[in-house]
Design an enzyme around this catalytic site. Structure first.
Site, PDB file in Angstrom:
ATOM      1  N   GLY A   1     -17.477  26.178  31.776  1.00 40.98           N
ATOM      2  CA  GLY A   1     -16.981  27.274  30.955  1.00 40.98           C
ATOM      3  C   GLY A   1     -17.944  28.458  30.966  1.00 40.98           C
ATOM      4  O   GLY A   1     -17.526  29.613  30.997  1.00 40.98           O
ATOM      5  N   THR A   2     -19.218  28.159  30.955  1.00 41.21           N
ATOM      6  CA  THR A   2     -20.224  29.219  30.948  1.00 41.21           C
ATOM      7  C   THR A   2     -20.117  30.089  32.201  1.00 41.21           C
ATOM      8  O   THR A   2     -20.185  31.312  32.134  1.00 41.21           O
ATOM      9  CB  THR A   2     -21.631  28.602  30.835  1.00 41.21           C
ATOM     10  OG1 THR A   2     -21.718  27.904  29.596  1.00 41.21           O
ATOM     11  CG2 THR A   2     -22.704  29.663  30.889  1.00 41.21           C
TER      12      THR A   2
ATOM     13  N   GLN B   1     -12.589  25.919  23.526  1.00 44.88           N
ATOM     14  CA  GLN B   1     -12.221  24.997  22.446  1.00 44.88           C
ATOM     15  C   GLN B   1     -10.710  24.938  22.229  1.00 44.88           C
ATOM     16  O   GLN B   1     -10.188  23.927  21.780  1.00 44.88           O
ATOM     17  CB  GLN B   1     -12.898  25.416  21.128  1.00 44.88           C
ATOM     18  CG  GLN B   1     -14.405  25.298  21.140  1.00 44.88           C
ATOM     19  CD  GLN B   1     -14.888  23.870  21.333  1.00 44.88           C
ATOM     20  OE1 GLN B   1     -14.145  22.903  21.152  1.00 44.88           O
ATOM     21  NE2 GLN B   1     -16.148  23.728  21.720  1.00 44.88           N
TER      22      GLN B   1
ATOM     23  N   SER C   1     -13.188  24.773  29.938  1.00 51.62           N
ATOM     24  CA  SER C   1     -14.224  23.819  30.347  1.00 51.62           C
ATOM     25  C   SER C   1     -13.600  22.427  30.396  1.00 51.62           C
ATOM     26  O   SER C   1     -12.937  22.009  29.455  1.00 51.62           O
ATOM     27  CB  SER C   1     -15.362  23.858  29.327  1.00 51.62           C
ATOM     28  OG  SER C   1     -16.191  22.745  29.504  1.00 51.62           O
ATOM     29  N   GLY C   2     -13.829  21.706  31.496  1.00 50.79           N
ATOM     30  CA  GLY C   2     -13.192  20.402  31.675  1.00 50.79           C
ATOM     31  C   GLY C   2     -13.616  19.355  30.655  1.00 50.79           C
ATOM     32  O   GLY C   2     -12.795  18.607  30.128  1.00 50.79           O
ATOM     33  N   HIS C   3     -14.925  19.318  30.374  1.00 53.14           N
ATOM     34  CA  HIS C   3     -15.407  18.174  29.580  1.00 53.14           C
ATOM     35  C   HIS C   3     -15.033  18.242  28.108  1.00 53.14           C
ATOM     36  O   HIS C   3     -15.264  17.296  27.363  1.00 53.14           O
ATOM     37  CB  HIS C   3     -16.922  18.008  29.747  1.00 53.14           C
ATOM     38  CG  HIS C   3     -17.751  19.023  29.046  1.00 53.14           C
ATOM     39  ND1 HIS C   3     -18.429  18.740  27.891  1.00 53.14           N
ATOM     40  CD2 HIS C   3     -18.004  20.317  29.321  1.00 53.14           C
ATOM     41  CE1 HIS C   3     -19.083  19.822  27.498  1.00 53.14           C
ATOM     42  NE2 HIS C   3     -18.840  20.795  28.351  1.00 53.14           N
TER      43      HIS C   3
ATOM     44  N   THR D   1     -18.378  24.874  48.175  1.00 53.67           N
ATOM     45  CA  THR D   1     -17.402  23.831  48.499  1.00 53.67           C
ATOM     46  C   THR D   1     -16.756  23.283  47.228  1.00 53.67           C
ATOM     47  O   THR D   1     -17.440  23.033  46.236  1.00 53.67           O
ATOM     48  CB  THR D   1     -18.102  22.688  49.261  1.00 53.67           C
ATOM     49  OG1 THR D   1     -18.641  23.253  50.458  1.00 53.67           O
ATOM     50  CG2 THR D   1     -17.127  21.578  49.612  1.00 53.67           C
TER      51      THR D   1
ATOM     52  N   CYS E   1     -32.545  23.157  11.538  1.00 55.42           N
ATOM     53  CA  CYS E   1     -33.305  22.176  12.303  1.00 55.42           C
ATOM     54  C   CYS E   1     -32.522  21.652  13.501  1.00 55.42           C
ATOM     55  O   CYS E   1     -33.107  21.094  14.416  1.00 55.42           O
ATOM     56  CB  CYS E   1     -33.699  21.008  11.416  1.00 55.42           C
ATOM     57  SG  CYS E   1     -35.073  21.431  10.373  1.00 55.42           S
TER      58      CYS E   1
END
Lengths: 415, 384
Positions: free
Chosen positions: B71-72, B178, B198-200, B236, B324
């Site tokens: 996606g990036t 998303q 994005s695939g994942h 490729t 954090c």
């Protein structure tokens, strides 16, 4: 097909002892409470394990249990044998059993081979093996030491102390972590008791917990010599970006001792220095001190240790200059010879101010449809969100009340 | 201990159908789709089929689909392309709640001398359409606005915004990482020029993404080299992953057609259960316009990392926008932009469900999480 809870509880008891710092005693009742095991049942289990001589018991008010040998020396087969009794997967394998089918039995050899596997598996493993399993489960992802984990999951000395005669507070909600340290200090300056309340991440809670362990029994002079490095060492290390948690511990300790001595909550004006990082309220004096005590050499390290420069980044240039000056000085003896200034007018710490503001806001008597919500406390600037038909008037009124009840130079703004 | 995975906006389990479809393309059908012989040609056919499956999810034409690595990369490419093809335009529009894949690219171009308008959001994470309209100028090279926010699930009115941009001749990109596969997107109805997937995030593996580029939109490649993807993305083809993504898109489309009410009901059960049991908690985001799988809840006066670590002890995986855990020292930029009060912002937890989340999982969390918050509140010096 299952082992009894005697064994699973017994292992949990031993693991709990194994995770304590060396020699530290743990009360049976507190293990029972933390592990959600009935105390009476746990007593029976501990009694069964006693002949193994793997833990020692100290009686009395400060008594408790501790491992007497290293976890790697505690054989799991021995533990299972004590808690489950002799292994016999099927009745005919029980010692002394004579079975008439023995000569023609087609399964007996299989069963006895199976039993040998279990015996060998447990015989080759120790309590350390279980700790190693946990190492992978808990540690791998979070990059914390076992000590940080243990102090976070089972904090020592947590909670307020009714008879404390010294309280030190650092941090703030806005910064994302805060610590209130309670001490009971005897007349001759010995720290008899310590406890804490902490808002923050795992390393903030662990730093507070280990600090209370470290300082009990010290006199204040000794305690003042402690630095954040000692806290880190007692935790077996902290990730670099969490170093500020240990600095917070050191600062709370100093604040508490100042409090006991009747000194203002903030150090002397000379020690406070000039405010550099406005986002986290860090002064040049704090930065210089942290650079010196931890031999810091980079801008990034300073942010990791003090948080300074970690938000908007506007002060990074100024921090670079401080660092450059310190690096230039390093090796030379600093000839600081400034006159002792008189104590500045006692000021509220960010934490105290925030709590007072929150308390006052909570006690406000508001009309229908009016609401005041605290958004941020940034030094004397208090940001709020207001709901009212006349927000301007509400803002003025609330500011007036806060100035009367908290601090006379507060500024209230709409977020 | 059972793992209860409620962090699907971070990444998701590869669907077994996806894995099975990919399997032959590793050791058996490993030819290069660009080769002349049949052995390569068969593989090229599989890539074409996958391209059609991805296109169908978006209502697009196969020729409008470019496979990327993530996606990036898709986000970078869209913004790069708009800037390179319109060198005279020096203004970019985005929001202050984008993913770093857009935010940091915008910051990069800002340092190169571009003017960037970052649209603000209100307390519910919603955009102000009047502010948006004012931001659109003849100098604007591209508008890049996410379809739905990764932290709160808030859905932006992309349809309306894309139309407004189009009326003014401005290129419009949406980061749909998303939203894709969770809500319906149709490029026939919404005049998008670029869209990233994005695939994942949709049960395909990590390492595969898509950039949709509308036909006739001017394009400059971001990756140069061979002639793959009709010269628009060299390198490729990642054949097994492309095949997997095709199947993942098909599964997602089936799911959207069937309706995601069941998933939303589970999410609501989680959210309402926790808010009812845990005092001083609040839901962040626009609950009316939200992805069906996302819930962002803040627990007052406790810190997010501590919550996550204790949840981890219970086998529950979630994420937090606390300082954090955000990798910086401040709470998430999304919650700050929404002006979530600080005593809530640090204690925010995001739960994101998937088709593999069960009612038992949800009930386990509702049952076991309240004591975690209670324990940390007991430790905290802030009590009210």
């Amino acid at each position: 097909m299952r082992f009894t809870t005697r064994t699973s509880y017994g292992l949990r008891f031993l693991l709990r002892l194994a995770k304590e710092p060396k020699g530290r005693l743990v009360k049976l009742a507190s293990v029972a409470q933390e592990e959600h095991i009935s105390c009476g049942y746990l007593e029976q289990i501990v009694h069964a394990l006693k002949p193994l001589n793997i833990f020692r018991v100290a009686r009395g008010v400060n008594g408790g249990y501790a491992l007497a040998v290293a976890p790697a020396a505690i054989n799991l087969w021995d533990v299972f044998l004590r808690l489950e009794g002799e292994l016999s997967l099927v009745a005919c394998l029980e010692p002394g059993t004579i079975c008439e089918r023995d000569p023609i039995c087609s399964t007996k050899l299989f069963w006895s081979d199976f039993e040998d596997h279990i015996r060998n598996y447990l015989g080759a493993r120790t309590l350390q093996s279980i700790l190693n399993f946990n190492f992978w489960r808990n540690e791998h992802m979070w990059d914390y030491t076992q000590a940080v984990h243990d102090h976070f999951l089972h904090p020592h000395n947590a909670g307020p102390m009714a008879d404390a005669n010294a309280v030190g507070e650092v941090g703030s909600l806005a910064c994302g972590d805060a610590l209130r340290l309670y001490l009971k200090i005897s007349q001759d300056g010995k720290i008899e008791k310590a406890s804490f309340e902490t808002f923050g991440c795992a390393s903030a809670i662990a730093s507070s917990s280990v600090l209370t362990d470290m300082i009990v029994g010290m006199n204040v002079e000794e305690a003042l010599k402690l630095t954040n490095k000692d806290i880190v060492a007692n935790l077996g290390g902290l990730p670099r970006e969490k170093m500020h948690c240990s600095v917070m511990g050191q600062e709370a300790l100093e604040a508490a001792i100042r409090n006991w001595r009747g000194e203002p909550a903030m150090p002397h004006a000379q020690e406070i220095g000039k405010l550099v990082c406005k986002c986290f309220g860090v002064t040049d004096a704090q930065i210089i001190r942290t650079i010196r005590e931890n031999n810091l050499t980079t801008l990034e390290e300073i942010t990791d240790y003090t948080k300074a420069g970690g938000a908007c980044g506007q002060c990074l240039d100024e921090i670079s200059e401080i660092l450059a000056a310190e690096l230039a000085k390093r090796g030379e003896k600093a000839a600081v010879d400034s006159p002792k200034e008189t104590a500045a007018k006692p000021k509220l710490t960010n934490l105290e101010r925030m709590q007072k503001v929150m308390a006052v806001l909570a006690s406000l008597k508001l009309g229908d449809g009016q609401e005041v919500q605290l958004v941020d406390v940034d030094g004397l600037k208090i940001s709020v969100k207001l709901t009212s038909s006349d927000t301007k008037k509400l803002l003025q009124d609330v500011e007036q009340i806060l100035r009367e009840k908290v601090e006379d130079n507060l500024v209230l703004v709409e977020a | 201990m059972k793992t209860i995975y409620l962090d699907n906006n971070a990444t998701s389990q590869v669907a077994s159908q996806v894995k099975d479809a990919m399997q032959p393309y590793f050791c058996e059908l490993y030819g290069n789709p660009s080769s002349m012989y049949t052995f390569g040609g068969n593989v090229a056919k599989a890539v074409q089929d996958a391209r059609a499956q991805v296109a169908e999810l978006l209502g697009a034409d196969s020729s409008e689909i470019i496979f990327t690595a993530c996606g990036t990369e898709s986000d970078n490419t869209a913004i790069w392309s708009a800037i390179q093809t319109q060198p005279e335009k020096r203004h970019l529009v985005t929001t202050c709640v984008e993913h770093p894949a857009v935010l940091n690219v915008m910051q990069f171009w800002e340092r190169q001398g571009y003017r960037v308008t970052r649209l603000s959001v209100d307390n519910f994470g919603r955009l102000d359409m009047a502010e948006y309209e004012k931001a659109l100028t003849p100098d604007t090279a591209i508008v890049s606005i996410m379809s739905a926010n990764n932290e709160t699930g808030t859905i932006f009115p992309i349809d309306e915004m894309a139309k407004m941009a189009h009326e003014r001749g401005i290129v419009f990109h949406t980061d749909a990482v998303q939203a894709a596969g969770k809500i319906a997107i149709n490029v026939k109805e919404t005049p998008l020029d670029f869209l990233s997937i994005s695939g994942h995030k949709i049960h395909a593996p990590k390492g595969i993404g898509v950039l949709y580029v509308r036909k006739n939109v001017r394009f400059r490649p971001f990756m140069r080299g061979g002639h793959q993807e009709r010269g628009r993305r060299a390198g490729t083809e990642n054949v097994p992953y492309i095949v997997g993504l095709g199947v993942a898109c098909q599964l997602a489309l089936d799911e959207i057609k069937q309706g995601t009410a069941e998933m939303a009901a589970l999410r609501d059960r989680l959210e309402q259960g926790l808010v009812a049991k845990i005092p001083n908690s609040r839901v962040n985001g626009d609950v009316e316009h939200r992805l069906p799988n996302t819930s962002n809840i803040s627990f007052k006066n406790v810190e997010g990392e501590a919550i996550l670590l204790l949840l981890d002890q219970l086998g529950i995986c979630a994420s937090s926008g606390s300082a954090c855990t955000s990798g910086s020292l401040e709470p998430s930029h999304v919650l700050r932009a929404m002006q979530v009060p600080f005593n809530f912002a640090h204690g925010s937890v995001r739960f994101s469900l998937s088709r593999y989340t069960s009612a038992e999982d949800i009930d386990y969390v509702v049952e076991n999480m309240p004591p975690v918050i209670a324990k940390l509140r007991e430790l905290s010096p802030f009590k009210d």
